[in-house]
Design a protein around this motif. Structure first.
Motif, PDB file in Angstrom:
ATOM      1  N   SER A 175       0.843  -1.191   0.000  1.00 48.55           N
ATOM      2  CA  SER A 175       0.000   0.000   0.000  1.00 48.55           C
ATOM      3  C   SER A 175       0.879   1.242   0.000  1.00 48.55           C
ATOM      4  N   ALA A 176       0.249   2.402  -0.088  1.00 54.30           N
ATOM      5  CA  ALA A 176       1.005   3.651  -0.062  1.00 54.30           C
ATOM      6  C   ALA A 176       1.739   3.825   1.262  1.00 54.30           C
TER       7      ALA A 176
ATOM      8  N   LEU B 220      -0.034  -5.793   0.981  1.00 53.99           N
ATOM      9  CA  LEU B 220      -1.436  -6.086   0.711  1.00 53.99           C
ATOM     10  C   LEU B 220      -1.624  -7.534   0.259  1.00 53.99           C
ATOM     11  N   VAL B 221      -0.730  -7.983  -0.605  1.00 54.44           N
ATOM     12  CA  VAL B 221      -0.808  -9.342  -1.136  1.00 54.44           C
ATOM     13  C   VAL B 221       0.578  -9.741  -1.628  1.00 54.44           C
ATOM     14  N   GLU B 222       0.882 -11.033  -1.572  1.00 52.93           N
ATOM     15  CA  GLU B 222       2.153 -11.544  -2.070  1.00 52.93           C
ATOM     16  C   GLU B 222       1.871 -12.662  -3.059  1.00 52.93           C
ATOM     17  N   PHE B 223       2.516 -12.614  -4.215  1.00 54.15           N
ATOM     18  CA  PHE B 223       2.308 -13.606  -5.260  1.00 54.15           C
ATOM     19  C   PHE B 223       3.514 -14.557  -5.331  1.00 54.15           C
ATOM     20  N   ASP B 224       3.233 -15.852  -5.546  1.00 55.66           N
ATOM     21  CA  ASP B 224       4.307 -16.834  -5.690  1.00 55.66           C
ATOM     22  C   ASP B 224       5.251 -16.431  -6.821  1.00 55.66           C
TER      23      ASP B 224
END
Length: 305
Positions: A206-207, A212-216
Motif C-alpha cells: 500500500s502507499a 497487501l498481497v504476495e504472489f508466488d
C-alpha cells in the motif's frame, strides 16, 4: 554402554555382553554387527546412528541422507549415505551406501549428527538428482541453512569435484525466498519452457508500505501472477476463507492470476504452459512459443492434486 542407542558387537564385547546374549530377544539388530535394545521403537535416526557406528570415528552423513535429516526437500531413498575420507574406511552392507569424500571436506553437526556442509552437500546431490529435483533441493537448502543463492554459487566456484559443473549449472536456477518445492517446480516449468522468468514472491504494498498481497510468481509490469495451490487450499476451511478475501483484493488491484495445482505440473504441463501464455496475452504480454526439450524435465503423468 547405552543399550538404548545403537552399539556395535565390539562395544558389546567390551561391556561384557556375549554373542549368545546379543542373539536373544533382548536386542534388535539394525545392521550386521550393530544392535539396540529391542524395546526401543525403530526410527530413522537409529539407522543413521547405526550406520555411523559401523564406520571409524570421523564419518558423517552425506548425500540424500544428510539432506533429508536437515529438512532439505529431496526424493526419499531407502539407503543411508555415509562419507569417509579414506576408501579403506568404507563399510559395505545392505541398506548402506558409503562414499569417499575429497580431503579437507568440511562438515557440521545438525541435530546432534555430523553432516556435509551446504556447498559440499549440493555437489553430492548433483551426483544423484536430475536438474529439477536438484534445484528444488537448492531452493530448500537456502531456507534450511539460512544462506543465499549468491553464497551457494560463490562456494561452488571454489569446488573441483567431478560433479561441480553440474552443481554450478543447477545453482544458476536457485532463487532466494522460495517457500515450497512445488513453487520451485512451477517456476522451472516456466523457465525451462523458454518463457521469461517471473519474480519470486512479489509483494504488493500500500502507499503506507503495508503488504497487501504476495504472489508466488509474478510479471510485475503486466499485473500477471502465477500461483501454486496445494490441496490445503481446498480442504482447509480457514485457508479457503482467506483465499476468498484475497481473491477479492487481487481483483480490486486489477491483477490476473493463473492458479496451478500439482496435477497441472505433473500431469498436464503442456496445457499449463498454454494457459500461462494465454493469460499473458490477455495482459498484453507476448510470450514466446515453448522451446524444444522442456518435456525431458516435465514429461507429464497422471497425478491427482
Amino acid at each position: 554402554m547405552d543399550e538404548r542407542r545403537p552399539f556395535t558387537r565390539a562395544d558389546a564385547v567390551r561391556a561384557g555382553v556375549s554373542d549368545r546374549v546379543l542373539r536373544t530377544s533382548r536386542y534388535r539388530r539394525i545392521f550386521r554387527g550393530v544392535y539396540i535394545r529391542a524395546e526401543v521403537a525403530p526410527s530413522e535416526r537409529e539407522r543413521m546412528e547405526g550406520a555411523l557406528a559401523l564406520h571409524p570415528e570421523g564419518a558423517w552423513l552425506s548425500h540424500r541422507t544428510a539432506a533429508a535429516w536437515c529438512g532439505v526437500a529431496v526424493p526419499e531413498s531407502p539407503l543411508i549415505h555415509v562419507s569417509v575420507l579414506r576408501a579403506e574406511d568404507r563399510r559395505w552392507q545392505p541398506g548402506l551406501k558409503p562414499h569417499v569424500a575429497p580431503p579437507a571436506t568440511r562438515t557440521r553437526v545438525w541435530r546432534g549428527l555430523p553432516v556435509s556442509e551446504p556447498v559440499r552437500l549440493f555437489v553430492e546431490l548433483a551426483s544423484m538428482l536430475d536438474l529439477v529435483d536438484l534445484v528444488v533441493a537448492g531452493d530448500s537448502m537456502l531456507r534450511v541453512f539460512g544462506i543465499t543463492a549468491a553464497d551457494l554459487r560463490a562456494g561452488l566456484e571454489r569446488t573441483t569435484d567431478y560433479w561441480s559443473p553440474a552443481a554450478r549449472h543447477a545453482a544458476t536456477f536457485v532463487r532466494d525466498r522460495v517457500r515450497s518445492a512445488m513453487e520451485t517446480r512451477l517456476r522451472l516449468l516456466i523457465v525451462l519452457a523458454g518463457l521469461p522468468e517471473p519474480e519470486v514472491n512479489l509483494e504488493i504494498r500500500s502507499a503506507d508500505g503495508d503488504v497487501l498481497v504476495e504472489f508466488d510468481l509474478a510479471y510485475r509490469h503486466h499485473r500477471l501472477a502465477v500461483e501454486y495451490d496445494g490441496t490445503h487450499h481446498r480442504v482447509d476451511t480457514p485457508t479457503w476463507r482467506r483465499d476468498l478475501r484475497r481473491s477479492e483484493l487481487v481483483d480490486a488491484l486489477d491483477w490476473h492470476v493463473v492458479h496451478v495445482t500439482a496435477n497441472d505440473i505433473y500431469g498436464t504441463p503442456a496445457q499449463t504452459i498454454d494457459r500461462i501464455r494465454a493469460a499473458a496475452s490477455r495482459c498484453g504480454l507476448r510470450l514466446p512459443l515453448p522451446r524444444p526439450g522442456w518435456e525431458l524435465h516435465f514429461p507429464g503423468r497422471a497425478q491427482a492434486g
